[in-house]
Design an enzyme around this catalytic site. Sequence first.
Site: not given
Ligand code: IFM
Length: 460
Positions: A84, A298, A300, A358
């Site tokens: 990606r 995404n 985290y 992500e």
């Molecule tokens: O690096 C970033 C990315 O560009 C977008 N999502 C979070 C990542 C980590 O902060």
Amino acid sequence: MSASSSDREPSGFPDGFLFGAATSAFQIEGSPLADGAGPSNWHRFAREPGRIEDGSTDDVACDHYRRFREDVDLMRRLGLRAYRFSIAWSRVLPEGTGRVNRPGLDFYERLVDLLLKNDIRPCVTLHHWDLPAALDDRGGWRSPEMPRWFADYARVVVRALSDRVPMWTTINEPWVIAHAGYMTGVHAPGRISLPETALVSRGLLLAHGLAAQAARSEGARSIGLVVNIEPKEPASDAPKDRSAAARADSYMNRQFLEPVLKGRFPEELSSIYAEAWPRGGEADLITIHQPLDFLGVNYYTCGVVRHDESAVPDRARNIRLPDRRYTETGWEVRPEGLAKTLLWVKDLCGGIPLYVTENGAAFPDPDVAPEEPLGDPLRVEYLRDHLQAAREAIRQGVDLRGYFLWSLLDNMEWASGYTKRFGIVHVDFATGKRTFKASALFYRRVIETNGGALDEHEEE
Ligand code: IFM
């Protein structure tokens, strides 16, 4: 490193599950003005004193623009099934609209062709935050023209690549563009204004809808949006904390998800933005609520939210709790939150296929890698735990089709410059040298075994 099977029932990922890695143009390419490209807003922002933590720029980054062949070879050696990446709008349309810069487009054609030759599926993001500076000068995301400019740009790119690119996303993390660019001002264009944030949010939503339509009309087969989701947990059972968590959830998680996938705005937004919230929502929703083929999530971390009289928006603030584990970006490590997120999205949005577009972590790694593989046990543990959580979500009925690790390479982490290393491949920014970290080899093993390696553990 020796490994043995644990007692746990091993189970793989579904057939055809896409194990991939992700990057974005601004963060890795370097050579920002090469071959007729125009400057981007981030190129310019990085040159404003005090904007980037280590005072660095995008001039070289990972030098991917010149080293992309080497990088595709790294992907091949890792066994990645998909990659990606994003397109730099200012390479393709240096002025943002109108004239197409053929050499800019050619770069992405060469990249796509090489990926396909190596059996790696290209997944293209049309906009991952770097905007032509020329458009910023015309108001950027505050301009009512932006949705149309974005759709025109989408049309050019999709027309050139849709015969070879099977998977498209319009915008990466629109919430971050609006919030960090216009509410807190830590990202380009560095503005701080609640009314502007409301305006930009609406512009991004409309841009997504128009671009999805344009991409489809140019032959894009599979189109999605990428949102970042962070479950919001109240810091206590106090009603004020609980309602602060609900507001934070609607602001960060549902602001884009609900209009795009449910055709409605979250109720709380009109009180968060008050009179700044644009009128005429019903007509806009028709454009925004386009049929999509998948959603990219995404993930985290989770947020713990406390009511705070002084905080924006609307008195909700994430807090850190002692005795918990955090990454180098200060994000709490919460693998179970990934399964929770995917199940929550499934409940909210129904059966739309999902991808983790992500997931990854910055942990301290040295600037120079003394050996290969470079040991990064914290990242290996992070990946194992999160991939297990993804697999658990599938077991519980989530239609998860793929997982893209963030990130293939250490790269320029926006306003943090080169101070946060997210890569499974180490980059020596002084020389450009790439070195596999242990997490890269671990991920290769996960892919080879279709997840079986998640059930192996190191012998004591
Ligand atoms: O690096 C970033 C990315 O560009 C977008 N999502 C979070 C990542 C980590 O902060």
